[in-house]
Design a protein around this motif. Sequence first.
Motif, PDB file in Angstrom:
ATOM      1  N   ARG A 187      16.837 -77.155  65.673  1.00 39.16           N
ATOM      2  CA  ARG A 187      16.597 -77.507  64.275  1.00 39.16           C
ATOM      3  C   ARG A 187      17.698 -78.443  63.813  1.00 39.16           C
ATOM      4  O   ARG A 187      18.720 -78.603  64.486  1.00 39.16           O
ATOM      5  N   LEU A 188      17.489 -79.091  62.684  1.00 38.98           N
ATOM      6  CA  LEU A 188      18.478 -80.023  62.159  1.00 38.98           C
ATOM      7  C   LEU A 188      19.721 -79.280  61.699  1.00 38.98           C
ATOM      8  O   LEU A 188      19.641 -78.159  61.175  1.00 38.98           O
ATOM      9  N   ASP A 189      20.863 -79.900  61.896  1.00 37.72           N
ATOM     10  CA  ASP A 189      22.128 -79.353  61.403  1.00 37.72           C
ATOM     11  C   ASP A 189      22.205 -79.635  59.906  1.00 37.72           C
ATOM     12  O   ASP A 189      22.293 -80.803  59.501  1.00 37.72           O
ATOM     13  N   PRO A 190      22.163 -78.608  59.050  1.00 33.44           N
ATOM     14  CA  PRO A 190      22.141 -78.857  57.604  1.00 33.44           C
ATOM     15  C   PRO A 190      23.414 -79.514  57.091  1.00 33.44           C
ATOM     16  O   PRO A 190      23.407 -80.138  56.017  1.00 33.44           O
ATOM     17  N   ASP A 191      24.498 -79.385  57.827  1.00 33.28           N
ATOM     18  CA  ASP A 191      25.755 -79.989  57.404  1.00 33.28           C
ATOM     19  C   ASP A 191      25.851 -81.466  57.781  1.00 33.28           C
ATOM     20  O   ASP A 191      26.721 -82.184  57.278  1.00 33.28           O
ATOM     21  N   ARG A 192      24.988 -81.902  58.684  1.00 33.64           N
ATOM     22  CA  ARG A 192      24.987 -83.297  59.106  1.00 33.64           C
ATOM     23  C   ARG A 192      23.551 -83.778  59.232  1.00 33.64           C
ATOM     24  O   ARG A 192      22.999 -83.866  60.337  1.00 33.64           O
ATOM     25  N   PRO A 193      22.897 -84.057  58.115  1.00 33.37           N
ATOM     26  CA  PRO A 193      21.486 -84.473  58.151  1.00 33.37           C
ATOM     27  C   PRO A 193      21.324 -85.801  58.873  1.00 33.37           C
ATOM     28  O   PRO A 193      22.267 -86.608  58.960  1.00 33.37           O
ATOM     29  N   PRO A 194      20.136 -86.058  59.413  1.00 32.57           N
ATOM     30  CA  PRO A 194      19.912 -87.310  60.150  1.00 32.57           C
ATOM     31  C   PRO A 194      20.044 -88.531  59.250  1.00 32.57           C
ATOM     32  O   PRO A 194      19.763 -88.477  58.047  1.00 32.57           O
ATOM     33  N   VAL A 195      20.486 -89.612  59.844  1.00 34.71           N
ATOM     34  CA  VAL A 195      20.615 -90.894  59.152  1.00 34.71           C
ATOM     35  C   VAL A 195      19.725 -91.903  59.864  1.00 34.71           C
ATOM     36  O   VAL A 195      19.890 -92.160  61.059  1.00 34.71           O
ATOM     37  N   ARG A 196      18.773 -92.471  59.137  1.00 36.87           N
ATOM     38  CA  ARG A 196      17.885 -93.477  59.706  1.00 36.87           C
ATOM     39  C   ARG A 196      18.410 -94.870  59.380  1.00 36.87           C
ATOM     40  O   ARG A 196      19.194 -95.044  58.447  1.00 36.87           O
ATOM     41  N   HIS A 197      17.949 -95.848  60.141  1.00 35.84           N
ATOM     42  CA  HIS A 197      18.305 -97.231  59.834  1.00 35.84           C
ATOM     43  C   HIS A 197      17.061 -98.097  59.894  1.00 35.84           C
ATOM     44  O   HIS A 197      16.080 -97.772  60.559  1.00 35.84           O
ATOM     45  N   MET A 198      17.118 -99.200  59.183  1.00 40.79           N
ATOM     46  CA  MET A 198      16.053-100.196  59.254  1.00 40.79           C
ATOM     47  C   MET A 198      16.507-101.353  60.126  1.00 40.79           C
ATOM     48  O   MET A 198      17.693-101.631  60.302  1.00 40.79           O
ATOM     49  N   SER A 199      15.560-101.994  60.707  1.00 39.07           N
ATOM     50  CA  SER A 199      15.680-103.253  61.437  1.00 39.07           C
ATOM     51  C   SER A 199      14.256-103.513  61.893  1.00 39.07           C
ATOM     52  O   SER A 199      13.331-102.832  61.444  1.00 39.07           O
ATOM     53  N   GLN A 200      14.061-104.467  62.772  1.00 38.18           N
ATOM     54  CA  GLN A 200      12.705-104.665  63.259  1.00 38.18           C
ATOM     55  C   GLN A 200      12.340-103.670  64.355  1.00 38.18           C
ATOM     56  O   GLN A 200      11.227-103.690  64.864  1.00 38.18           O
ATOM     57  N   ILE A 201      13.290-102.807  64.697  1.00 35.70           N
ATOM     58  CA  ILE A 201      12.993-101.575  65.421  1.00 35.70           C
ATOM     59  C   ILE A 201      13.608-100.454  64.593  1.00 35.70           C
ATOM     60  O   ILE A 201      14.802-100.166  64.679  1.00 35.70           O
ATOM     61  N   LYS A 202      12.806 -99.847  63.734  1.00 34.43           N
ATOM     62  CA  LYS A 202      13.283 -98.798  62.826  1.00 34.43           C
ATOM     63  C   LYS A 202      13.787 -97.620  63.655  1.00 34.43           C
ATOM     64  O   LYS A 202      13.087 -97.127  64.525  1.00 34.43           O
ATOM     65  N   GLY A 203      15.002 -97.182  63.390  1.00 39.42           N
ATOM     66  CA  GLY A 203      15.586 -96.169  64.252  1.00 39.42           C
ATOM     67  C   GLY A 203      16.402 -95.127  63.525  1.00 39.42           C
ATOM     68  O   GLY A 203      16.294 -94.949  62.311  1.00 39.42           O
ATOM     69  N   VAL A 204      17.225 -94.446  64.293  1.00 40.36           N
ATOM     70  CA  VAL A 204      18.040 -93.350  63.782  1.00 40.36           C
ATOM     71  C   VAL A 204      19.483 -93.615  64.188  1.00 40.36           C
ATOM     72  O   VAL A 204      19.772 -93.861  65.357  1.00 40.36           O
ATOM     73  N   ALA A 205      20.387 -93.558  63.209  1.00 44.27           N
ATOM     74  CA  ALA A 205      21.800 -93.842  63.454  1.00 44.27           C
ATOM     75  C   ALA A 205      22.601 -92.589  63.746  1.00 44.27           C
ATOM     76  O   ALA A 205      23.689 -92.665  64.326  1.00 44.27           O
ATOM     77  N   SER A 206      22.080 -91.426  63.367  1.00 43.26           N
ATOM     78  CA  SER A 206      22.803 -90.169  63.591  1.00 43.26           C
ATOM     79  C   SER A 206      21.801 -89.025  63.580  1.00 43.26           C
ATOM     80  O   SER A 206      20.937 -88.959  62.702  1.00 43.26           O
ATOM     81  N   LEU A 207      21.904 -88.123  64.575  1.00 39.21           N
ATOM     82  CA  LEU A 207      20.992 -86.980  64.654  1.00 39.21           C
ATOM     83  C   LEU A 207      21.699 -85.817  65.342  1.00 39.21           C
ATOM     84  O   LEU A 207      21.921 -85.845  66.556  1.00 39.21           O
ATOM     85  N   HIS A 208      22.051 -84.811  64.559  1.00 37.09           N
ATOM     86  CA  HIS A 208      22.730 -83.623  65.077  1.00 37.09           C
ATOM     87  C   HIS A 208      21.780 -82.432  65.000  1.00 37.09           C
ATOM     88  O   HIS A 208      21.118 -82.206  63.984  1.00 37.09           O
ATOM     89  N   LEU A 209      21.719 -81.667  66.086  1.00 42.14           N
ATOM     90  CA  LEU A 209      20.827 -80.518  66.176  1.00 42.14           C
ATOM     91  C   LEU A 209      21.609 -79.245  66.410  1.00 42.14           C
ATOM     92  O   LEU A 209      22.648 -79.243  67.082  1.00 42.14           O
ATOM     93  N   LEU A 210      21.080 -78.138  65.883  1.00 42.18           N
ATOM     94  CA  LEU A 210      21.513 -76.787  66.252  1.00 42.18           C
ATOM     95  C   LEU A 210      20.488 -76.283  67.250  1.00 42.18           C
ATOM     96  O   LEU A 210      19.281 -76.374  67.034  1.00 42.18           O
ATOM     97  N   LEU A 211      20.942 -75.716  68.354  1.00 37.95           N
ATOM     98  CA  LEU A 211      20.032 -75.385  69.448  1.00 37.95           C
ATOM     99  C   LEU A 211      19.532 -73.944  69.434  1.00 37.95           C
ATOM    100  O   LEU A 211      18.441 -73.669  69.925  1.00 37.95           O
ATOM    101  N   GLY A 212      20.303 -73.004  68.936  1.00 34.98           N
ATOM    102  CA  GLY A 212      19.908 -71.601  68.992  1.00 34.98           C
ATOM    103  C   GLY A 212      18.925 -71.244  67.891  1.00 34.98           C
ATOM    104  O   GLY A 212      18.690 -72.012  66.961  1.00 34.98           O
ATOM    105  N   PRO A 213      18.327 -70.055  67.999  1.00 35.87           N
ATOM    106  CA  PRO A 213      17.403 -69.606  66.938  1.00 35.87           C
ATOM    107  C   PRO A 213      18.122 -69.420  65.629  1.00 35.87           C
ATOM    108  O   PRO A 213      19.320 -69.124  65.588  1.00 35.87           O
ATOM    109  N   ALA A 214      17.398 -69.633  64.545  1.00 32.06           N
ATOM    110  CA  ALA A 214      17.996 -69.499  63.210  1.00 32.06           C
ATOM    111  C   ALA A 214      18.391 -68.058  62.960  1.00 32.06           C
ATOM    112  O   ALA A 214      17.742 -67.135  63.429  1.00 32.06           O
TER     113      ALA A 214
END
Length: 418
Positions: free
Chosen positions: A391-418
């Motif tokens: 699941r997404l790390d609530p303390d470090r939410p994902p950051v998207r970026h624009m360009s002609q290939i729309k992407g993601v600049a930052s993506l932190h996950l928590l791996l264990g069950p909530a």
Amino acid sequence: MTTQQADSATCPVTGARFSADSPEIATDFDVHSPAVADVAYERYAAMRAERPVAHSDLYGGHYVLTRYEDIHDVCRNPGVFSSESVNVPGSIGQDGPMIPIEVDPPDHTTYRQIITPLFSPKRMRAMEDHILEIVTELLDAMEGKEQVDFLNDFAKPLPTRVFLAMMGWPQEHAEQFHEWVDVIVLGVPGASEEEAMEARMGAAMQVYAYFAEMMDERDEQDVPEDDITQILLDGSFGDRDLTQFEILNILFLLLIAGLDTVKGALCHSVIYLAEHADQRHQLAEDPDVIPAAVEELLRYESAVIPARVVKEDVVVGDVQLRAGDKILIPFGAANRDPEVFEEPDEVDFTREPNPHLAFGAGPHRCVGSHLGRLELRIAFEELHRRFPDYRLDPDRPPVRHMSQIKGVASLHLLLGPA
């Protein structure tokens, strides 16, 4: 058809109500603005409803199309909508046209005949075990961690290492490729347009120098007959050999198209699945769903936003376009068009048919689609088998970026069950 060719020297075409200077179709949509990244689909929907052929004065002026039918027509009509320049502004630092994506028929057809066998389904199937090895190694490194940087730990290295493996180039150069591609695609965040272009050109020249070195090494080594670099060195265009210039620009395109698009698809998909536990667990419990899920997630978040150049006066919708105009055709906008896709803003793994344009259409449809699908399928299978509760790390939410290939600049996950 929604386009009509016009003989502007004689009379206007019936149905053309607007042109570039019409305030009714003006938009401030900026394909490179960070502010657009989280609201791109809302902006597409608003333009589609109000001004589906919009005009921006940015980057020298260009149109933005948002209807599926218009974008599909443009892709299939290279005689009127040329791919001679697929970027806005016109370059990402490359030295000449990226081949074959910035070459029109009939020459495009010849180049495709050289490149298509390199990405045949048979050749891609032969790579499946190696891709699985790379995926397994990357996931092994995540084992036992509570939190991971998914972008840098998985989404970047996977397509880069696959690309290097395909090319037979050293795996230890992966990090350098990450740096080059980030600069070429994104420029320098916060810099002026001129500064960003200078940085892009500098990175591109380093890429060309690397490619040239790899080509020189092939002249001094015994290499397998299926080595892609050697195949290109031995390749011919009609009755002549491919030039070094042509080979360098083919390799440049394979690099950009192969790395950033897969990285973006992985990150966009994982963000969605991290926020939708039921569908995430469906993939973990029933891997047979994954091929359809790949197609639907590619439709839902299509990263590529190419451009075309109008070659002769033409009417699209009710807007008069002139020869020389530049147009953006966001595949993501086409793939959320409610005229084609029922409930387009919902992800439905049972969607059938699913005529998405994530890989484009017409003669320039992505030659690497088999490889992209293969990488995504194996990644989803193994990721959800081993870490079904990410699941997404609530303390470090994902950051998207624009360009002609729309992407993601930052993506932190928590791996264990909530």
